[in-house]
Design a protein around this motif. Structure first.
Motif, PDB file in Angstrom:
ATOM      1  N   THR A 198       0.832  -1.200   0.000  1.00  0.00           N
ATOM      2  CA  THR A 198       0.000   0.000   0.000  1.00  0.00           C
ATOM      3  C   THR A 198       0.871   1.256   0.000  1.00  0.00           C
ATOM      4  O   THR A 198       0.584   2.227  -0.713  1.00  0.00           O
ATOM      5  CB  THR A 198      -0.947  -0.002   1.214  1.00  0.00           C
ATOM      6  OG1 THR A 198      -1.803  -1.139   1.117  1.00  0.00           O
ATOM      7  CG2 THR A 198      -1.785   1.257   1.273  1.00  0.00           C
ATOM      8  N   THR A 199       1.945   1.187   0.765  1.00  0.00           N
ATOM      9  CA  THR A 199       2.863   2.333   0.821  1.00  0.00           C
ATOM     10  C   THR A 199       3.419   2.636  -0.567  1.00  0.00           C
ATOM     11  O   THR A 199       3.456   3.795  -1.000  1.00  0.00           O
ATOM     12  CB  THR A 199       4.010   2.039   1.809  1.00  0.00           C
ATOM     13  OG1 THR A 199       3.445   1.717   3.076  1.00  0.00           O
ATOM     14  CG2 THR A 199       4.925   3.234   1.948  1.00  0.00           C
ATOM     15  N   ASN A 253       0.755   4.194  -2.726  1.00  0.00           N
ATOM     16  CA  ASN A 253       0.531   5.595  -2.355  1.00  0.00           C
ATOM     17  C   ASN A 253       1.599   6.508  -2.941  1.00  0.00           C
ATOM     18  O   ASN A 253       1.307   7.636  -3.350  1.00  0.00           O
ATOM     19  CB  ASN A 253       0.514   5.744  -0.831  1.00  0.00           C
ATOM     20  CG  ASN A 253      -0.750   5.164  -0.221  1.00  0.00           C
ATOM     21  OD1 ASN A 253      -1.734   4.916  -0.916  1.00  0.00           O
ATOM     22  ND2 ASN A 253      -0.720   4.923   1.086  1.00  0.00           N
ATOM     23  N   LEU A 266       0.061  10.194  -3.342  1.00  0.00           N
ATOM     24  CA  LEU A 266      -0.632  10.438  -2.077  1.00  0.00           C
ATOM     25  C   LEU A 266       0.352  10.653  -0.940  1.00  0.00           C
ATOM     26  O   LEU A 266       0.001  11.181   0.099  1.00  0.00           O
ATOM     27  CB  LEU A 266      -1.536   9.240  -1.728  1.00  0.00           C
ATOM     28  CG  LEU A 266      -2.801   9.066  -2.555  1.00  0.00           C
ATOM     29  CD1 LEU A 266      -3.514   7.775  -2.139  1.00  0.00           C
ATOM     30  CD2 LEU A 266      -3.734  10.253  -2.386  1.00  0.00           C
ATOM     31  N   ASP A 267       1.587  10.206  -1.160  1.00  0.00           N
ATOM     32  CA  ASP A 267       2.574  10.247  -0.083  1.00  0.00           C
ATOM     33  C   ASP A 267       3.928  10.598  -0.699  1.00  0.00           C
ATOM     34  O   ASP A 267       4.137  10.411  -1.898  1.00  0.00           O
ATOM     35  CB  ASP A 267       2.622   8.859   0.593  1.00  0.00           C
ATOM     36  CG  ASP A 267       3.149   8.956   2.020  1.00  0.00           C
ATOM     37  OD1 ASP A 267       3.561  10.067   2.438  1.00  0.00           O
ATOM     38  OD2 ASP A 267       3.146   7.922   2.718  1.00  0.00           O
ATOM     39  N   ASP A 323       1.337  20.712  -1.960  1.00  0.00           N
ATOM     40  CA  ASP A 323       0.124  19.930  -1.726  1.00  0.00           C
ATOM     41  C   ASP A 323      -0.956  20.241  -2.763  1.00  0.00           C
ATOM     42  O   ASP A 323      -1.598  19.353  -3.306  1.00  0.00           O
ATOM     43  CB  ASP A 323      -0.420  20.207  -0.316  1.00  0.00           C
ATOM     44  CG  ASP A 323      -1.676  19.406  -0.035  1.00  0.00           C
ATOM     45  OD1 ASP A 323      -1.543  18.198   0.211  1.00  0.00           O
ATOM     46  OD2 ASP A 323      -2.784  19.987  -0.094  1.00  0.00           O
ATOM     47  N   GLY A 324      -1.101  21.541  -3.058  1.00  0.00           N
ATOM     48  CA  GLY A 324      -2.107  21.939  -4.041  1.00  0.00           C
ATOM     49  C   GLY A 324      -1.794  21.381  -5.422  1.00  0.00           C
ATOM     50  O   GLY A 324      -2.686  20.901  -6.128  1.00  0.00           O
ATOM     51  N   GLU A 325      -0.511  21.445  -5.802  1.00  0.00           N
ATOM     52  CA  GLU A 325      -0.115  20.967  -7.132  1.00  0.00           C
ATOM     53  C   GLU A 325      -0.308  19.459  -7.270  1.00  0.00           C
ATOM     54  O   GLU A 325      -0.828  18.974  -8.272  1.00  0.00           O
ATOM     55  CB  GLU A 325       1.362  21.310  -7.387  1.00  0.00           C
ATOM     56  CG  GLU A 325       1.605  22.780  -7.670  1.00  0.00           C
ATOM     57  CD  GLU A 325       3.089  23.153  -7.590  1.00  0.00           C
ATOM     58  OE1 GLU A 325       3.421  24.262  -8.024  1.00  0.00           O
ATOM     59  OE2 GLU A 325       3.893  22.337  -7.081  1.00  0.00           O
ATOM     60  N   THR A 385      -2.282  17.581  -5.581  1.00  0.00           N
ATOM     61  CA  THR A 385      -3.708  17.265  -5.543  1.00  0.00           C
ATOM     62  C   THR A 385      -4.325  17.450  -6.927  1.00  0.00           C
ATOM     63  O   THR A 385      -5.085  16.610  -7.413  1.00  0.00           O
ATOM     64  CB  THR A 385      -4.433  18.160  -4.509  1.00  0.00           C
ATOM     65  OG1 THR A 385      -3.799  18.015  -3.242  1.00  0.00           O
ATOM     66  CG2 THR A 385      -5.889  17.766  -4.375  1.00  0.00           C
ATOM     67  N   ARG A 386      -3.944  18.543  -7.559  1.00  0.00           N
ATOM     68  CA  ARG A 386      -4.439  18.813  -8.901  1.00  0.00           C
ATOM     69  C   ARG A 386      -3.927  17.752  -9.891  1.00  0.00           C
ATOM     70  O   ARG A 386      -4.659  17.257 -10.742  1.00  0.00           O
ATOM     71  CB  ARG A 386      -3.970  20.211  -9.333  1.00  0.00           C
ATOM     72  CG  ARG A 386      -4.570  20.632 -10.643  1.00  0.00           C
ATOM     73  CD  ARG A 386      -4.060  21.992 -11.090  1.00  0.00           C
ATOM     74  NE  ARG A 386      -4.507  22.213 -12.450  1.00  0.00           N
ATOM     75  CZ  ARG A 386      -5.734  22.602 -12.758  1.00  0.00           C
ATOM     76  NH1 ARG A 386      -6.602  22.828 -11.804  1.00  0.00           N
ATOM     77  NH2 ARG A 386      -6.091  22.756 -14.019  1.00  0.00           N
ATOM     78  N   ARG A 390      -3.162  14.684  -9.232  1.00  0.00           N
ATOM     79  CA  ARG A 390      -3.915  13.437  -9.027  1.00  0.00           C
ATOM     80  C   ARG A 390      -5.261  13.495  -9.731  1.00  0.00           C
ATOM     81  O   ARG A 390      -5.694  12.530 -10.361  1.00  0.00           O
ATOM     82  CB  ARG A 390      -4.161  13.186  -7.527  1.00  0.00           C
ATOM     83  CG  ARG A 390      -2.978  12.660  -6.757  1.00  0.00           C
ATOM     84  CD  ARG A 390      -3.429  12.042  -5.445  1.00  0.00           C
ATOM     85  NE  ARG A 390      -4.245  12.916  -4.613  1.00  0.00           N
ATOM     86  CZ  ARG A 390      -3.762  13.742  -3.699  1.00  0.00           C
ATOM     87  NH1 ARG A 390      -2.453  13.812  -3.488  1.00  0.00           N
ATOM     88  NH2 ARG A 390      -4.574  14.490  -2.975  1.00  0.00           N
ATOM     89  N   SER A 391      -5.923  14.656  -9.613  1.00  0.00           N
ATOM     90  CA  SER A 391      -7.266  14.754 -10.193  1.00  0.00           C
ATOM     91  C   SER A 391      -7.219  14.574 -11.713  1.00  0.00           C
ATOM     92  O   SER A 391      -8.183  14.140 -12.325  1.00  0.00           O
ATOM     93  CB  SER A 391      -7.916  16.093  -9.827  1.00  0.00           C
ATOM     94  OG  SER A 391      -7.325  17.133 -10.576  1.00  0.00           O
ATOM     95  N   PHE A 449      -8.648   6.121  -8.599  1.00  0.00           N
ATOM     96  CA  PHE A 449      -8.452   5.254  -7.430  1.00  0.00           C
ATOM     97  C   PHE A 449      -9.553   4.205  -7.313  1.00  0.00           C
ATOM     98  O   PHE A 449     -10.739   4.506  -7.463  1.00  0.00           O
ATOM     99  CB  PHE A 449      -8.438   6.098  -6.150  1.00  0.00           C
ATOM    100  CG  PHE A 449      -7.228   6.974  -6.025  1.00  0.00           C
ATOM    101  CD1 PHE A 449      -6.090   6.524  -5.383  1.00  0.00           C
ATOM    102  CD2 PHE A 449      -7.228   8.254  -6.571  1.00  0.00           C
ATOM    103  CE1 PHE A 449      -4.968   7.335  -5.273  1.00  0.00           C
ATOM    104  CE2 PHE A 449      -6.114   9.072  -6.464  1.00  0.00           C
ATOM    105  CZ  PHE A 449      -4.979   8.607  -5.813  1.00  0.00           C
ATOM    106  N   PHE A 492     -10.656   1.133  -4.540  1.00  0.00           N
ATOM    107  CA  PHE A 492     -10.337   0.637  -3.196  1.00  0.00           C
ATOM    108  C   PHE A 492     -10.990  -0.719  -2.932  1.00  0.00           C
ATOM    109  O   PHE A 492     -11.950  -1.098  -3.602  1.00  0.00           O
ATOM    110  CB  PHE A 492     -10.834   1.633  -2.143  1.00  0.00           C
ATOM    111  CG  PHE A 492     -10.340   3.031  -2.354  1.00  0.00           C
ATOM    112  CD1 PHE A 492      -9.108   3.432  -1.885  1.00  0.00           C
ATOM    113  CD2 PHE A 492     -11.130   3.962  -3.040  1.00  0.00           C
ATOM    114  CE1 PHE A 492      -8.655   4.728  -2.072  1.00  0.00           C
ATOM    115  CE2 PHE A 492     -10.684   5.261  -3.239  1.00  0.00           C
ATOM    116  CZ  PHE A 492      -9.440   5.645  -2.755  1.00  0.00           C
TER     117      PHE A 492
END
Ligand SMILES: Nc1ncnc2c1ncn2[C@@H]1O[C@H](COP(=O)(O)OP(=O)(O)O)[C@@H](O)[C@H]1O
Ligand SMILES: [Mg+2]
Lengths: 240, 389
Positions: A50-51, A54, A59-60, A79-81, A83-84, A86-87, A92, A94
Motif C-alpha cells: 500500500t505504501t 501511495n 498520495l505520499d 500539496d495543491g499541485e 492534488t491537482r 492526481r485529479s 483510485f 479501493f
C-alpha cells in the motif's frame, strides 16, 4: 512506449516515524512501470504494498529518492499541485469501494468531474459513457446500498475512469468480492488496460487475480524480491 | 454552486442529528428573540412615534409629580402648537383587578386630534365629548372583555380617593405599536369629583403630564426649550421632551436588564457554537474515509473547508430561520400582550431583532463549522484511507 509517460522510482526509501522509532517500510527501491502496463503487486501483509501504491499515486512522499511520473518529480510539488495532478492523472479503486453512500451511482461518478470546467451536459455524457463502459447503464439512479458489492466496485471503477486518467491504482480491488464478481472486475480492468491503454497498478493477495496482470511483482520486507513479465497472456485466460 | 447538492445530502445524512441541532438552535434562538424583544419593542415603538410631532411636558421632579392644569392652556397658546391635552394617570381597579389597563384623564376635544394615528368615528368622538361621564376604550380591551358601546365601565380609585362610574361611548383602533387597551375619560370630570370629595390641593388641578401636538418637526426642539425656560423660575418647573424620548425614558429604567440580556444572548450563542460544533465534528469523524477519498480524488483543501463550512452554516441557518423568523411570525399572529395582565401593552418581535437572530445563526454556523472544516482539510489522506485516525 514514451518514456515520459512511464512511472519511475529511483532509490526510493520510505520510513515512518513512530515516537522515537524509525520504521523502515521501503528500502532502496528501483522500479520502472511503462505506460500501458498492468502491474500486480503481491506480498505478505505489512510488506509495504500500500505504501508503494501511495507513492506512485502521489498520495505520499518518499523519504529518500524520487518518484518521477510523466517526467515530473512528484516529490517537488506542493500539496495543491500534487492534488491537482492526481485529479488529472490518477483514478483510485479501493477494496471497500468507498462510494459516497448519500449519492446515487450517477452522482458518485460525476464527483471528480465537478472539479473540472465541463458543462453539466458534457459531465452527463461522460458519466453515462463511464457507466456504460462498466456495464451499469440503467443503474445510474441507484444508491450504493441498492447495489451488490460487484456493482458497487464497478461504479467505483467508473468514477476512477470518468476523468480519463492515464493511471489506475487499485488496492485489493477484489478482496471483498465473491469469486464470480471478482472475475468480472478483473476482466473489466484487463479491458481498460488493453482497450484504453490505462496503466494499472493493482495490489492483490489473490494469485488468480495476479494472473490477469501483464507483470507480477513480489514485495517482501520493503524490497522487490520477484519480478515477472507475462507478455504472452491472453485476455481473460488464467494460465500457468 | 455545483457542490450544493452534495452538501445538502450530507446535511440530511443523519437526519436525527441534524434535526436535534436545528431544534436546539431554533429553541434557544426563539427564547433569545423573546428576551431581546422585551427591550427592542420599546425601541421600535419609541422610534415609530417620531413622525407624530408630539412633546410631553412633565414636572422636572419626575413624571409622577404634578403639573398644574393652567399649563395646558398656556402652552396651547404658544407658537407652533396645534393642540394640548392633560394626560393624567388614574390607575384604578376594574372589578377588583388592580391596574388591568391604563386609564387617563384627557381633554375630550383634542385627544384624537393629538393621537391622530388612532381611528375612531366622529360620531363616537362627539358622543364622548357630550357625556361628562363617558369614556373611550381601545379595541383590544373591548374585544377581550366583551365591552360594548353603552356598557358601564366602573373604575375603583386606588391612588385617588374616589370611584369613576364611566360609560363607554366609543372604541378606538390603531396600529399594532400602540396600546389598544387604554381608557380615556374626561379630565374635567375627575377634577370636579376630586374637588367634591376632598380639599387636598395637591391632587386637584393636576394635569398629570401635558401632551403637545406641534405643527412641524422643526418646532419640536425650540418649543421644548421655550416651554422649560418659561417655567424655569416658577414653583413647578417643567421638563419637556419628545414623546419618543419620553418613552425611551421608561425603557431606560431597564438599563441593567439590557446588559444582562446581552450577556445571556452571548452565552446562548457560545453554547450553540459548542453544541453545533460538536455535532459537526461527530458527523465528520464518521466521514473520515470519505473525506480522504475526496482528497485523493483531487478535492483541494480550500474546497474541503468550503464544503464543511457550507454544511454547518446551512444547518445553523435553518435553525435560525425557524428560531428567529418563526418566533417573529408566531408573535405576529399570537398576541402575547393579552396574557400579560397589563404588564405589556403590546408584544412583537421587531424586524431588527429577527434579523439579529438570523445573523447570530450564521455566526454560530460559521464558528461551529470552521474548526471541523480545518481539521478535515488537514486530515492526512493516507491515514484517512487506512482509518488509523
Ligand atoms: N502512517 C503510518 N505510520 C507508521 N507506520 C505505518 C504507517 N503506514 C504504514 N505503516 C507501516 O508500514 C508497513 C507497511 O504497511 P503497508 O504499506 O500498509 O503494507 P501492506 O499494504 O503491504 O500490507 C507496516 O508495517 C505498517 O505498520
Ligand atoms: Mg495494504
Amino acid at each position: 512506449m514514451g518514456k515520459e509517460h512511464s512511472i519511475e522510482l529511483r532509490n526510493v526509501t520510505k520510513t515512518y516515524k513512530r515516537d522515537e522509532f524509525t520504521i523502515p517500510v521501503l528500502t532502496d527501491l528501483d522500479l520502472v512501470v511503462p505506460e500501458g502496463e498492468f502491474l500486480a503487486l503481491m506480498g505478505p501483509s505489512g510488506s509495504g504494498k500500500t505504501t508503494l501504491l501511495n507513492l506512485i499515486a502521489g498520495l505520499d512522499n518518499a523519504t529518500q529518492g524520487s518518484v518521477i511520473v510523466h517526467g515530473q518529480d512528484l516529490g517537488g510539488m506542493s500539496d495543491g499541485e500534487i492534488t491537482r495532478w492526481r485529479s488529472e492523472n490518477v483514478g483510485f479503486i479501493f477494496q471497500l469501494y468507498n462510494l459516497i453512500p448519500v449519492l446515487t451511482a450517477f452522482e458518485n461518478v460525476e464527483l471528480p468531474l465537478l472539479l473540472t470546467n465541463l458543462s453539466k451536459r458534457k459531465r452527463r455524457d461522460n458519466v453515462m459513457t463511464a457507466l456504460r463502459a462498466v456495464g451499469l447503464e440503467g443503474r445510474e439512479d441507484h444508491y450504493p446500498r441498492q447495489l451488490s458489492g460487484g456493482q458497487e466496485q464497478r461504479v467505483a471503477i467508473a468514477r476512477a475512469i470518468v476523468t480519463d486518467p492515464f493511471l489506475l491504482v487499485a488496492d485489493e480491488p477484489t478482496g471483498d468480492l465473491d469469486r464470480k464478481s471478482a472475475e468480472e472486475i478483473l476482466s473489466l480492468l484487463q479491458q481498460l488496460n488493453k482497450g484504453f491503454n490505462k496503466t494499472i497498478v493493482m495490489v492483490t493477495h489473490d494469485p488468480e487475480a495476479a494472473q490477469r496482470a501483464s507483470r507480477l511483482l513480489h514485495l517482501d520486507k520493503g524490497k522487490l524480491v520477484h519480478d515477472e513479465v507475462r507478455n504472452n497472456l491472453e485476455e481473460g485466460v488464467a494460465s500457468s | 454552486m455545483k457542490f450544493l447538492h452534495y452538501v445538502l445530502r450530507n446535511a440530511r445524512r443523519s437526519p436525527v442529528r441534524s434535526l436535534l441541532t436545528i431544534g436546539a438552535m431554533s429553541m434557544c434562538l426563539a427564547l433569545m428573540m423573546i428576551l431581546i424583544s422585551f427591550l427592542s419593542v420599546n425601541d421600535a415603538v419609541a422610534s415609530s412615534l417620531r413622525t407624530y410631532n408630539r412633546l410631553v411636558v412633565m414636572s422636572s421632579q419626575g413624571f409622577a409629580q404634578p403639573v398644574p392644569f393652567a399649563r395646558v392652556n398656556e402652552i396651547a397658546g404658544m407658537k407652533g402648537v396645534k393642540h394640548t391635552t392633560t394626560f393624567a394617570w388614574f390607575g384604578g381597579k376594574y372589578h377588583d383587578e388592580p391596574m388591568p389597563f391604563a386609564q387617563f384623564g384627557v381633554s375630550a376635544d383634542s385627544i384624537f386630534s393629538i393621537y391622530d394615528e388612532f381611528t375612531i368615528s366622529p360620531d363616537q368622538v362627539k358622543a364622548f365629548a357630550d357625556d361628562k361621564m363617558g369614556c373611550v376604550i381601545g379595541r383590544k380591551l373591548a374585544e377581550e372583555r366583551n365591552i360594548k358601546i353603552g356598557d358601564p365601565l366602573p373604575l375603583k380609585g386606588d391612588i385617588y380617593p374616589l370611584d369613576l362610574n364611566l360609560t363607554v361611548r366609543g372604541v378606538y383602533d390603531g396600529p399594532g405599536t400602540r396600546d389598544l387597551r387604554m381608557c380615556f375619560f374626561h379630565w374635567d370630570f375627575l377634577n370636579e369629583e376630586l374637588k367634591r370629595v376632598s380639599k387636598n390641593s395637591k391632587m386637584t388641578d393636576n394635569a398629570g403630564v401635558v401632551v403637545v401636538k406641534c405643527d412641524s418637526a422643526d418646532r419640536m426642539v425650540p418649543l421644548s426649550k421655550e416651554i422649560d425656560n418659561l417655567y424655569l423660575n416658577s414653583a413647578t418647573p417643567t421638563r419637556t421632551q419628545t414623546e419618543e424620548a419620553f418613552n425611551q425614558m421608561f425603557a431606560e429604567m431597564f438599563g441593567d436588564l439590557r446588559g444582562m440580556i446581552r450577556t445571556i444572548g452571548l452565552a446562548v450563542v457560545m453554547s450553540l457554537i459548542f453544541v453545533s460544533g460538536n455535532a459537526m465534528a461527530m458527523a465528520l469523524r464518521e466521514r473520515t474515509t470519505e473525506i480522504a477519498v475526496l482528497k485523493a480524488m483531487g478535492f483541494q483543501r480550500p474546497l474541503v473547508v468550503n464544503l464543511v463550512l457550507t454544511e454547518a452554516i446551512l444547518v445553523a441557518f435553518i435553525g435560525g430561520l425557524i428560531g428567529a423568523l418563526g418566533t417573529k411570525a408566531f408573535f405576529d399572529v399570537v398576541d402575547l400582550s393579552k396574557h400579560s395582565g397589563g404588564f405589556l401593552p403590546f408584544f412583537f418581535v421587531p424586524w431588527p431583532t429577527a434579523i439579529l437572530g438570523l445573523g447570530a445563526s450564521l455566526v454560530i454556523g460559521f464558528f461551529s463549522g470552521i474548526f471541523p472544516a480545518l481539521a478535515a482539510a488537514r486530515l492526512s489522506v493516507i491515514n484517512g484511507l487506512r482509518k488509523v485516525v
